[in-house]
Design an enzyme around this catalytic site. Structure first.
Site, PDB file in Angstrom:
ATOM      1  N   ASP A  41       2.950 -10.350   3.053  1.00 52.42           N
ATOM      2  CA  ASP A  41       1.655 -11.016   2.957  1.00 52.42           C
ATOM      3  C   ASP A  41       0.972 -10.875   1.608  1.00 52.42           C
ATOM      4  O   ASP A  41      -0.239 -11.043   1.498  1.00 52.42           O
ATOM      5  CB  ASP A  41       0.742 -10.443   4.043  1.00 52.42           C
TER       6      ASP A  41
ATOM      7  N   ARG B   4      -8.066  -3.689  -0.250  1.00 53.63           N
ATOM      8  CA  ARG B   4      -9.185  -4.344  -0.944  1.00 53.63           C
ATOM      9  C   ARG B   4     -10.452  -4.373  -0.100  1.00 53.63           C
ATOM     10  O   ARG B   4     -11.554  -4.231  -0.632  1.00 53.63           O
ATOM     11  CB  ARG B   4      -8.808  -5.790  -1.304  1.00 53.63           C
TER      12      ARG B   4
ATOM     13  N   HIS C 296      -5.610   2.013  -0.237  1.00 46.51           N
ATOM     14  CA  HIS C 296      -5.638   0.991  -1.297  1.00 46.51           C
ATOM     15  C   HIS C 296      -6.212  -0.349  -0.880  1.00 46.51           C
ATOM     16  O   HIS C 296      -6.350  -1.255  -1.707  1.00 46.51           O
ATOM     17  CB  HIS C 296      -4.225   0.750  -1.845  1.00 46.51           C
TER      18      HIS C 296
HETATM   19  C1  UD1 Z   1      -1.260  -5.501  -3.570  1.00 45.84           C
HETATM   20  C2  UD1 Z   1      -1.281  -6.557  -2.470  1.00 45.84           C
HETATM   21  C3  UD1 Z   1      -1.489  -5.892  -1.107  1.00 45.84           C
HETATM   22  C4  UD1 Z   1      -0.498  -4.787  -0.881  1.00 45.84           C
HETATM   23  C5  UD1 Z   1      -0.546  -3.807  -2.029  1.00 45.84           C
HETATM   24  C6  UD1 Z   1       0.516  -2.765  -1.864  1.00 45.84           C
HETATM   25  C7  UD1 Z   1      -2.157  -8.787  -2.950  1.00 45.84           C
HETATM   26  C8  UD1 Z   1      -3.369  -9.626  -3.087  1.00 45.84           C
HETATM   27  N1  UD1 Z   1      -2.377  -7.491  -2.683  1.00 45.84           N
HETATM   28  O1  UD1 Z   1      -2.558  -4.930  -3.657  1.00 45.84           O
HETATM   29  O2  UD1 Z   1      -1.324  -6.861  -0.077  1.00 45.84           O
HETATM   30  O3  UD1 Z   1      -0.808  -4.123   0.327  1.00 45.84           O
HETATM   31  O4  UD1 Z   1      -0.309  -4.512  -3.263  1.00 45.84           O
HETATM   32  O5  UD1 Z   1       0.330  -1.664  -2.674  1.00 45.84           O
HETATM   33  O6  UD1 Z   1      -1.065  -9.262  -3.106  1.00 45.84           O
HETATM   34  N2  UD1 Z   1      -1.680  -1.576 -10.841  1.00 45.84           N
HETATM   35  C9  UD1 Z   1      -1.038  -0.888 -11.864  1.00 45.84           C
HETATM   36  N3  UD1 Z   1       0.290  -0.580 -11.695  1.00 45.84           N
HETATM   37  C10 UD1 Z   1       0.989  -0.870 -10.583  1.00 45.84           C
HETATM   38  C11 UD1 Z   1       0.321  -1.543  -9.538  1.00 45.84           C
HETATM   39  C12 UD1 Z   1      -1.008  -1.904  -9.684  1.00 45.84           C
HETATM   40  O7  UD1 Z   1      -1.614  -0.589 -12.883  1.00 45.84           O
HETATM   41  O8  UD1 Z   1       2.181  -0.546 -10.495  1.00 45.84           O
HETATM   42  C13 UD1 Z   1      -3.115  -1.951 -11.018  1.00 45.84           C
HETATM   43  C14 UD1 Z   1      -3.312  -3.105 -12.028  1.00 45.84           C
HETATM   44  O9  UD1 Z   1      -4.511  -2.887 -12.722  1.00 45.84           O
HETATM   45  C15 UD1 Z   1      -3.447  -4.310 -11.101  1.00 45.84           C
HETATM   46  C16 UD1 Z   1      -4.207  -3.709  -9.937  1.00 45.84           C
HETATM   47  O10 UD1 Z   1      -3.634  -2.413  -9.768  1.00 45.84           O
HETATM   48  O11 UD1 Z   1      -4.140  -5.355 -11.709  1.00 45.84           O
HETATM   49  C17 UD1 Z   1      -4.171  -4.497  -8.655  1.00 45.84           C
HETATM   50  O12 UD1 Z   1      -2.864  -4.887  -8.297  1.00 45.84           O
HETATM   51  P1  UD1 Z   1      -2.654  -6.095  -7.241  1.00 45.84           P
HETATM   52  O13 UD1 Z   1      -1.202  -6.271  -7.004  1.00 45.84           O
HETATM   53  O14 UD1 Z   1      -3.452  -7.269  -7.617  1.00 45.84           O
HETATM   54  O15 UD1 Z   1      -3.346  -5.572  -5.904  1.00 45.84           O
HETATM   55  P2  UD1 Z   1      -3.130  -4.299  -5.011  1.00 45.84           P
HETATM   56  O16 UD1 Z   1      -4.475  -3.800  -4.681  1.00 45.84           O
HETATM   57  O17 UD1 Z   1      -2.142  -3.383  -5.612  1.00 45.84           O
HETATM   58  N1  UDP Z   2       4.845   4.694  -0.617  1.00 39.83           N
HETATM   59  C1  UDP Z   2       5.550   5.295  -1.664  1.00 39.83           C
HETATM   60  N2  UDP Z   2       4.877   6.130  -2.507  1.00 39.83           N
HETATM   61  C2  UDP Z   2       3.557   6.404  -2.373  1.00 39.83           C
HETATM   62  C3  UDP Z   2       2.839   5.769  -1.333  1.00 39.83           C
HETATM   63  C4  UDP Z   2       3.512   4.909  -0.466  1.00 39.83           C
HETATM   64  O1  UDP Z   2       6.749   5.082  -1.811  1.00 39.83           O
HETATM   65  O2  UDP Z   2       3.028   7.180  -3.174  1.00 39.83           O
HETATM   66  C5  UDP Z   2       5.557   3.757   0.269  1.00 39.83           C
HETATM   67  C6  UDP Z   2       5.417   3.976   1.756  1.00 39.83           C
HETATM   68  O3  UDP Z   2       6.446   4.809   2.232  1.00 39.83           O
HETATM   69  C7  UDP Z   2       5.489   2.592   2.340  1.00 39.83           C
HETATM   70  C8  UDP Z   2       4.967   1.703   1.225  1.00 39.83           C
HETATM   71  O4  UDP Z   2       4.974   2.493   0.040  1.00 39.83           O
HETATM   72  O5  UDP Z   2       6.843   2.191   2.577  1.00 39.83           O
HETATM   73  C9  UDP Z   2       3.578   1.222   1.528  1.00 39.83           C
HETATM   74  O6  UDP Z   2       3.026   0.605   0.396  1.00 39.83           O
HETATM   75  P1  UDP Z   2       1.483   0.336   0.239  1.00 39.83           P
HETATM   76  O7  UDP Z   2       0.725   1.315   1.066  1.00 39.83           O
HETATM   77  O8  UDP Z   2       1.219   0.290  -1.223  1.00 39.83           O
HETATM   78  O9  UDP Z   2       1.324  -1.147   0.790  1.00 39.83           O
HETATM   79  P2  UDP Z   2       1.146  -1.793   2.251  1.00 39.83           P
HETATM   80  O10 UDP Z   2       2.264  -1.315   3.106  1.00 39.83           O
HETATM   81  O11 UDP Z   2      -0.202  -1.389   2.755  1.00 39.83           O
HETATM   82  O12 UDP Z   2       1.197  -3.256   1.971  1.00 39.83           O
END
Ligand code: UD1
Ligand code: UDP
Length: 374
Positions: A99, A218, A216
């Site tokens: 998603d 939003r 994490h």
């Molecule tokens: C995203 C997904 C969410 C998912 C989550 C898993 C969308 C809209 N959101 O949220 O569904 O549950 O990932 O973790 O697709 N950033 C870094 N390094 C990284 C990752 C993120 O610096 O490796 C920072 C950056 O500033 C980036 C911000 O996090 O712009 C947000 O990342 P983004 O992928 O937009 O949203 P998440 O909150 O991570």
């Molecule tokens: N996870 C990981 N390292 C971490 C935190 C989570 O490998 O420090 C793994 C966790 O086991 C799970 C996945 O990341 O499989 C979940 O990701 P996240 O919580 O970022 O996203 P969501 O599942 O809510 O979309």
């Protein structure tokens, strides 16, 4: 001899990578189709952690991540970037998972080219377009486009049928996260050093009960996250408790958690763990506190109580199995529910039985068979 059908798997964030690496491994092992991988790198560091562990080398890397990117700028970059890869590869199938913005844009770009889409983890619904936001709408968009819907559970399949998706297009495959968990557990058993980041932390907190925390979402930014941080600070005042909290790289999360929790004696605020080390954190934790989707699926498989810091969940199976409990984001409630598990052995035992509502670890091969069938 005609060329093998080509399957392009598109993903960009940590959870998609964890849930799709088993499928890419299965496609490669199976050999009936040609596997190509496009990463958008919507996440950079947290995606690369998974690629390294799983040994995946993408064919395309769009490198779209920008600091604190907005949803509209992100989506625009994803749509045009993935579109270019589809034009170059012209696959028979595009596979997306879950998603995220990457999954939604991947499905849209494929639809604009009339390329069939397979949706892994199809049919999750909370019924509220703002919880989780924007994921609930992303899933619905992908659901409107997909030709093949790989539902993780019967509940998810029923949700799709209720939306009039053709029954022949819906298959209960299980969730590939269980394949990933089995794979990483076997890897750690063969090579314990893979999970060594956790060793000094386990030693530092030896004799204490560990609360593993992730957050994490939003929709929890701002007040929700401040309340979560407050609850953790209160719980960490207990001398018998320690908190290990790998903090998501989203700056909106880090600012709140650092401001309230940095420097507390019983709290380790650490960088995101790679998957083997996170699997070990799940293992050593007494209770998980999380708003993550994936953690709600892994915890029941391991019989690990998880308190879900959200108002709703699209994963009712963990709650029905008794391993997960929805506690919202009110500080007092989080503290009360966690304390109950820490202080009442009967309540704890009731929540710590292993269940497999999300699958048997064979989901990836089932999905490969469906893709091969056309
Ligand atoms: C995203 C997904 C969410 C998912 C989550 C898993 C969308 C809209 N959101 O949220 O569904 O549950 O990932 O973790 O697709 N950033 C870094 N390094 C990284 C990752 C993120 O610096 O490796 C920072 C950056 O500033 C980036 C911000 O996090 O712009 C947000 O990342 P983004 O992928 O937009 O949203 P998440 O909150 O991570
Ligand atoms: N996870 C990981 N390292 C971490 C935190 C989570 O490998 O420090 C793994 C966790 O086991 C799970 C996945 O990341 O499989 C979940 O990701 P996240 O919580 O970022 O996203 P969501 O599942 O809510 O979309």
């Amino acid at each position: 001899m005609s060329a093998k059908p080509k399957v392009l798997t598109v993903f960009g964030t940590r959870p998609e990578a964890i849930k799709l690496f088993p499928l890419v491994h299965s496609l490669e092992r199976d050999g009936r189709m040609a596997s190509r991988v496009c990463v958008t790198a919507q996440h950079r560091g947290m995606l690369d952690q998974v690629l390294d562990v799983a040994g995946l080398v993408p064919d395309h890397d769009l490198d779209v991540m920008r600091p604190d990117q907005t949803l509209d700028a992100l989506t625009a970059a994803l749509l045009t970037g993935i579109g270019g890869v589809l034009d170059a590869e012209q696959p028979q199938w595009v596979v997306v998972q879950g998603d995220t913005a990457t999954a939604m844009a991947g499905a849209m770009a494929a639809y604009y080219r009339k390329i069939p889409v397979a949706h892994v983890e199809a049919g999750l619904r909370s019924g509220n377009i703002y919880h989780p936001w924007p994921e609930e709408v992303n899933r619905k968009i992908i659901g409107a486009i997909a030709r093949l819907h790989c539902a993780p559970t019967e509940t998810a399949a029923q949700a799709l049928l209720a939306e009039n998706v053709a029954p022949g297009a819906v298959h209960v495959t299980g969730n590939t996260v269980i394949d990933a968990l089995h794979w990483v557990t076997a890897r750690i058993a063969a090579e314990p050093g893979l999970a060594d980041v956790m060793t000094p932390l386990a030693a530092r907190f030896s004799g204490k009960r560990i609360l593993g925390v992730t957050s994490h979402r939003r929709e929890n930014f701002g007040g929700g996250m401040e309340a979560i941080a407050e609850a953790i600070a209160t719980l960490a005042e207990r001398p018998d408790v320690a908190v290990i909290f790998p903090v998501h790289l989203n700056p909106n999360v880090r600012a709140v958690m650092n401001a309230r929790l940095a420097g507390l004696d019983n709290v380790a605020l650490i960088e995101p763990l790679d998957y083997p080390n996170f699997a070990r954190l799940l293992d050593v934790s007494t209770v998980m506190l999380s708003d993550s989707g994936g953690v709600q699926e892994e915890a029941p498989a391991l019989g690990k109580p998880v308190l879900v810091m959200r108002e709703t969940t699209e994963r009712p199976e963990g709650i029905e199995a008794g391993t997960a409990r929805l506690v919202g984001t009110d500080s007092a409630r989080i503290v009360a529910e966690t304390s109950r598990l820490l202080d009442d052995p009967v309540a704890y035992t009731a929540m710590s039985r292993a269940h497999n509502p999300f699958g048997d670890g064979q989901s990836a091969q089932r999905i490969v068979n469906l893709l091969a069938a056309g």
